[in-house]
Design a protein around this motif. Structure first.
Motif, PDB file in Angstrom:
ATOM      1  N   ARG A  68       0.869  -1.172   0.000  1.00  0.00           N
ATOM      2  CA  ARG A  68       0.000   0.000   0.000  1.00  0.00           C
ATOM      3  C   ARG A  68       0.901   1.216   0.000  1.00  0.00           C
ATOM      4  O   ARG A  68       2.062   1.130   0.368  1.00  0.00           O
ATOM      5  CB  ARG A  68      -0.896  -0.007   1.239  1.00  0.00           C
ATOM      6  N   GLU A  69       0.326   2.298  -0.415  1.00  0.00           N
ATOM      7  CA  GLU A  69       1.146   3.489  -0.527  1.00  0.00           C
ATOM      8  C   GLU A  69       1.654   3.954   0.844  1.00  0.00           C
ATOM      9  O   GLU A  69       0.912   3.958   1.825  1.00  0.00           O
ATOM     10  CB  GLU A  69       0.343   4.602  -1.183  1.00  0.00           C
ATOM     11  N   SER A  70       2.913   4.323   0.896  1.00  0.00           N
ATOM     12  CA  SER A  70       3.479   4.874   2.127  1.00  0.00           C
ATOM     13  C   SER A  70       3.260   6.381   2.131  1.00  0.00           C
ATOM     14  O   SER A  70       2.810   6.956   1.144  1.00  0.00           O
ATOM     15  CB  SER A  70       4.964   4.555   2.207  1.00  0.00           C
ATOM     16  N   LEU A  71       3.614   6.998   3.249  1.00  0.00           N
ATOM     17  CA  LEU A  71       3.450   8.452   3.352  1.00  0.00           C
ATOM     18  C   LEU A  71       4.578   9.171   2.608  1.00  0.00           C
ATOM     19  O   LEU A  71       5.678   8.632   2.490  1.00  0.00           O
ATOM     20  CB  LEU A  71       3.492   8.868   4.829  1.00  0.00           C
ATOM     21  N   PRO A  72       4.313  10.379   2.139  1.00  0.00           N
ATOM     22  CA  PRO A  72       5.408  11.179   1.572  1.00  0.00           C
ATOM     23  C   PRO A  72       6.445  11.460   2.660  1.00  0.00           C
ATOM     24  O   PRO A  72       6.075  11.608   3.837  1.00  0.00           O
ATOM     25  CB  PRO A  72       4.734  12.481   1.139  1.00  0.00           C
ATOM     26  N   VAL A  73       7.714  11.518   2.272  1.00  0.00           N
ATOM     27  CA  VAL A  73       8.782  11.730   3.253  1.00  0.00           C
ATOM     28  C   VAL A  73       8.519  12.973   4.109  1.00  0.00           C
ATOM     29  O   VAL A  73       8.727  12.967   5.321  1.00  0.00           O
ATOM     30  CB  VAL A  73      10.155  11.823   2.542  1.00  0.00           C
ATOM     31  N   GLU A  74       8.012  14.023   3.456  1.00  0.00           N
ATOM     32  CA  GLU A  74       7.748  15.263   4.201  1.00  0.00           C
ATOM     33  C   GLU A  74       6.724  15.043   5.313  1.00  0.00           C
ATOM     34  O   GLU A  74       6.843  15.607   6.403  1.00  0.00           O
ATOM     35  CB  GLU A  74       7.261  16.371   3.253  1.00  0.00           C
ATOM     36  N   THR A  75       5.732  14.207   5.039  1.00  0.00           N
ATOM     37  CA  THR A  75       4.719  13.915   6.060  1.00  0.00           C
ATOM     38  C   THR A  75       5.322  13.071   7.173  1.00  0.00           C
ATOM     39  O   THR A  75       5.049  13.273   8.353  1.00  0.00           O
ATOM     40  CB  THR A  75       3.523  13.173   5.415  1.00  0.00           C
ATOM     41  N   VAL A  76       6.163  12.089   6.771  1.00  0.00           N
ATOM     42  CA  VAL A  76       6.808  11.221   7.759  1.00  0.00           C
ATOM     43  C   VAL A  76       7.596  12.067   8.758  1.00  0.00           C
ATOM     44  O   VAL A  76       7.567  11.839   9.960  1.00  0.00           O
ATOM     45  CB  VAL A  76       7.744  10.204   7.054  1.00  0.00           C
ATOM     46  N   LEU A  77       8.292  13.080   8.216  1.00  0.00           N
ATOM     47  CA  LEU A  77       9.187  13.878   9.055  1.00  0.00           C
ATOM     48  C   LEU A  77       8.486  15.076   9.714  1.00  0.00           C
ATOM     49  O   LEU A  77       9.104  15.822  10.472  1.00  0.00           O
ATOM     50  CB  LEU A  77      10.372  14.369   8.224  1.00  0.00           C
ATOM     51  N   ALA A  78       7.178  15.236   9.415  1.00  0.00           N
ATOM     52  CA  ALA A  78       6.475  16.432   9.867  1.00  0.00           C
ATOM     53  C   ALA A  78       6.515  16.619  11.379  1.00  0.00           C
ATOM     54  O   ALA A  78       6.606  17.738  11.876  1.00  0.00           O
ATOM     55  CB  ALA A  78       5.027  16.401   9.382  1.00  0.00           C
ATOM     56  N   ASN A  79       6.465  15.496  12.123  1.00  0.00           N
ATOM     57  CA  ASN A  79       6.439  15.615  13.589  1.00  0.00           C
ATOM     58  C   ASN A  79       7.820  15.609  14.221  1.00  0.00           C
ATOM     59  O   ASN A  79       7.937  15.706  15.441  1.00  0.00           O
ATOM     60  CB  ASN A  79       5.651  14.450  14.187  1.00  0.00           C
ATOM     61  N   ALA A  80       8.847  15.452  13.402  1.00  0.00           N
ATOM     62  CA  ALA A  80      10.195  15.339  13.970  1.00  0.00           C
ATOM     63  C   ALA A  80      10.608  16.657  14.614  1.00  0.00           C
ATOM     64  O   ALA A  80      10.541  17.702  13.972  1.00  0.00           O
ATOM     65  CB  ALA A  80      11.186  14.945  12.883  1.00  0.00           C
ATOM     66  N   PRO A  81      11.048  16.625  15.871  1.00  0.00           N
ATOM     67  CA  PRO A  81      11.503  17.867  16.517  1.00  0.00           C
ATOM     68  C   PRO A  81      12.739  18.423  15.812  1.00  0.00           C
ATOM     69  O   PRO A  81      12.973  19.624  15.814  1.00  0.00           O
ATOM     70  CB  PRO A  81      11.860  17.422  17.942  1.00  0.00           C
ATOM     71  N   SER A  82      13.491  17.545  15.204  1.00  0.00           N
ATOM     72  CA  SER A  82      14.707  17.970  14.534  1.00  0.00           C
ATOM     73  C   SER A  82      14.943  17.012  13.370  1.00  0.00           C
ATOM     74  O   SER A  82      14.714  15.816  13.489  1.00  0.00           O
ATOM     75  CB  SER A  82      15.867  17.912  15.526  1.00  0.00           C
ATOM     76  N   ALA A  85      17.863  16.424   5.807  1.00  0.00           N
ATOM     77  CA  ALA A  85      17.136  16.471   4.541  1.00  0.00           C
ATOM     78  C   ALA A  85      16.094  15.360   4.451  1.00  0.00           C
ATOM     79  O   ALA A  85      14.951  15.599   4.067  1.00  0.00           O
ATOM     80  CB  ALA A  85      18.117  16.385   3.383  1.00  0.00           C
ATOM     81  N   ALA A  86      16.469  14.137   4.806  1.00  0.00           N
ATOM     82  CA  ALA A  86      15.524  13.036   4.656  1.00  0.00           C
ATOM     83  C   ALA A  86      15.396  12.172   5.897  1.00  0.00           C
ATOM     84  O   ALA A  86      14.726  11.156   5.888  1.00  0.00           O
ATOM     85  CB  ALA A  86      15.944  12.153   3.474  1.00  0.00           C
ATOM     86  N   GLY A  87      16.047  12.577   6.990  1.00  0.00           N
ATOM     87  CA  GLY A  87      16.032  11.713   8.161  1.00  0.00           C
ATOM     88  C   GLY A  87      15.660  12.432   9.441  1.00  0.00           C
ATOM     89  O   GLY A  87      15.634  13.663   9.498  1.00  0.00           O
TER      90      GLY A  87
END
Lengths: 99, 488
Positions: A68-82, A85-87
């Motif tokens: 099934r489709e995964s989330l866009p990387v930007e969405t995955v990282l949206a909640n990251a406090p820090s 570029a991609a992690g």
């Protein structure tokens, strides 16, 4: 149940929780009372009862191995406090203190 | 110190990545080398309020592996939460199996120089992988990539039945062979599909007294070579430590060590036992799995022939040597290839020789491999044609080598190459008689030697004729004519 201060400190350490001075004693007392309450269950005779690992009387729930489709990387990282570029960016972890 | 015996005791935990399209509990694709965090969803990110749902295929593959390892498949199994804190584990727990693994009490038979040995399997259970940490070269941070999070792993735990580095190696390789034969894992070592964690200690008997050294677990070795070197290093290190400190094993404790690939040494990672307190409890978000006995029977019946069985059959059915049968069953691709050539050429033994010798030599020099079938130029059909040409006497074995080399570099069939280059063996008696006559005339020395009773001179005459014919003369016919003429 009589939970000791040392046991509370051990659980706190495993859970990465820092206790304020005096909290260990307070929690030992509170947790002891919780355990005593749950401990009432031990009064039941359960010798002839098979252990139950799940409250639902359901077994064998599976999904098919279909992507099934995964989330866009930007969405995955949206909640990251820090982030980088991609992690997710976390304090440096040194080899040696792994699990 | 005078009377001492040292015995190494090794048990292995092996993680095998299962060959599924998606992760264990969500529909994200399993991937390798893709953009970091591009195969993630709320489930594998461990966001609140999500529910994991078990991948049926991951469970099926696990049960297949368990059956192939002669394990009992649990009629009732469940999953548990294993808690620890590390940045590559977003939920702060790993879903694993604790007290009711899906498979238990099996064995794996390994081959050593001393013969076959059964290594008991304690358990096999299905769990999820963690993410990956990338350490920045500069700067004081690490980066987390969660693409691997939730990838299904089968953990296979052996009993401490391994006693030497060779046995450890044989076990690891045999396990890899089995999972690839079953198709449950690609077992690609470069991609980290197999990770090994040996538990090692020594039993030392000194002057009739028995001692055990403290148990060491080596973490996360990902090549056969690292396992071998790590175990060999520990064997030496523990003996040296024993001589120095006489430190003994304490029940329930073990030290975790890492292995440094560049120095070949192991180093302490963790010594405290309390860190091993994972506070397991049953995973409330997953229901139990209770496989039907008929389903297990069906999987059992559907298991393919396993490496050792196949090897035995190659020896008995085709009359191959143990060694050749071993080479030909090393990988499932190799075994399939050979059997196809054997079948099509109807000449199993010569087919085995061609595959293990000529073909292997040719592909090794070109850096090709039978396992990567896509770019492998000599199909079984083409090689079988060559084997037949040699067996039927159309060309000699030596010419066959030349033809094979051309087949690998080009697209032509054996027959086309033989025809185009005029390589067919000359069996025509009249032509061969002429060649023999010429050779006799040109080599009066050896002729005289032979007639004087030096029978080995025949070899020189044969050589001269074969050379003159460009290797095409049929040696059987030539030697007949030659002897006849020499006795005239």
């Amino acid at each position: 149940m009589g939970l000791q201060r040392q046991e509370v400190e051990k659980v706190a350490k495993l859970s990465r929780i820092t206790l304020a001075p005096g909290e260990a004693e307070q929690l030992a007392d509170q947790l002891s009372r919780v355990l005593d309450y749950i401990g009432k269950l031990n009064e039941l005779k359960t010798d002839d009862v098979a252990p139950l690992s799940h409250a639902l009387a359901v077994a064998n729930v599976f999904r098919d191995d279909e992507p099934r489709e995964s989330l866009p990387v930007e969405t995955v990282l949206a909640n990251a406090p820090s982030r980088t570029a991609a992690g997710f960016k976390v304090p440096r972890v040194l080899e040696g203190d792994e699990d | 110190m005078t009377d001492r015996t040292v015995k190494m005791i090794v048990g292995l935990e092996v993680h095998v990545q299962l060959k599924t399209r998606t992760k264990l509990f969500c529909g994200c694709q399993t991937s390798f080398g893709d953009e970091p965090n591009s195969h993630c969803c709320p489930v594998c990110l461990g966001l609140p309020g999500v529910l994991p749902v078990m991948n049926r295929e991951a469970y099926r593959l696990s049960v297949m592996a368990a059956l192939a390892l002669h394990c009992t498949v649990a009629p009732h199994t469940k999953w548990d939460r294993k808690h620890y804190y590390y940045p590559d584990l977003p939920k702060n727990y790993q879903i694993s199996q604790y007290d009711l693994p899906l498979g238990s009490d099996g064995y794996l038979e390994i081959e050593t120089e001393a013969g076959r040995k059964k290594i008991r399997i304690l358990r096999a259970h299905l769990e999820e992988d963690a993410g990956k940490l990338l350490h920045a070269e500069h700067g004081d941070y690490s980066e987390v990539d969660l693409n691997r999070t939730g990838t299904p792993l089968l953990e296979i735990v052996s009993q401490p039945d391994l006693a030497t580095v060779e046995e450890v190696r044989a076990y690891c390789m045999s396990l890899r062979q089995i999972v690839t034969y079953l198709g449950v894992s690609e077992a690609n070592m470069q991609m980290g599909h197999m990770r090994f964690e040996p538990n090692i200690n020594l039993h030392i008997t000194e002057n009739g007294e028995k001692h055990a050294t403290p148990i060491v677990e080596l973490k996360n070795l990902n090549s056969f070579r690292a396992v071998e070197r790590g175990v060999a290093y520990e064997e030496r290190r523990q003996l040296a430590e024993w001589d120095e400190t006489h430190s003994r094993m304490k029940a329930g404790t073990k030290t975790t060590r890492g292995f440094n690939d560049s120095t070949g040494e192991t180093f302490v990672q963790r010594e405290k036992e309390e860190a091993n307190d994972y506070r397991y409890f049953p995973e409330p978000d997953l229901v139990v799995v209770e496989p039907k006995p008929e389903w297990i029977d069906e999987l059992q019946r559907g298991l393919p022939e396993l490496p050792l069985e196949k090897k035995n059959r190659f020896v008995t059915a085709y009359g191959l040597s143990e060694y050749d049968a071993g080479v030909l069953t090393a990988t499932i691709e190799m075994a399939r290839y050979f059997e196809r050539v054997a079948e099509l050429s109807a000449a199993p033994k010569p087919a085995a020789n061609w595959v293990t010798q000529g073909l292997t030599r040719e592909i090794n020099t070109r850096g090709l491999s039978i396992e990567s079938a896509a770019d492998f130029p000599v199909t079984a059909e083409r090689l079988a044609e060559l084997v037949k040409a040699v067996e039927q006497g159309t060309i000699s074995k030596t010419i066959g080598d030349t033809v094979l080399s051309e087949m690998i570099d080009g697209k032509n069939s054996a027959a086309e190459i033989i025809a185009a280059k005029g390589l067919a063996q000359v069996s025509d008696t009249a032509a061969l008689e002429r060649m023999v006559d010429e050779a006799l005339a040109a080599n009066p020395g050896p002729v005289a030697d032979y007639r004087a009773g030096k029978k080995q001179a025949l070899g020189r005459l044969m050589g001269a004729i074969m050379k003159a014919s460009g290797g095409k003369a049929n040696p059987k016919v030539v030697s007949g004519i030659l002897e006849q003429k020499l006795h005239q």
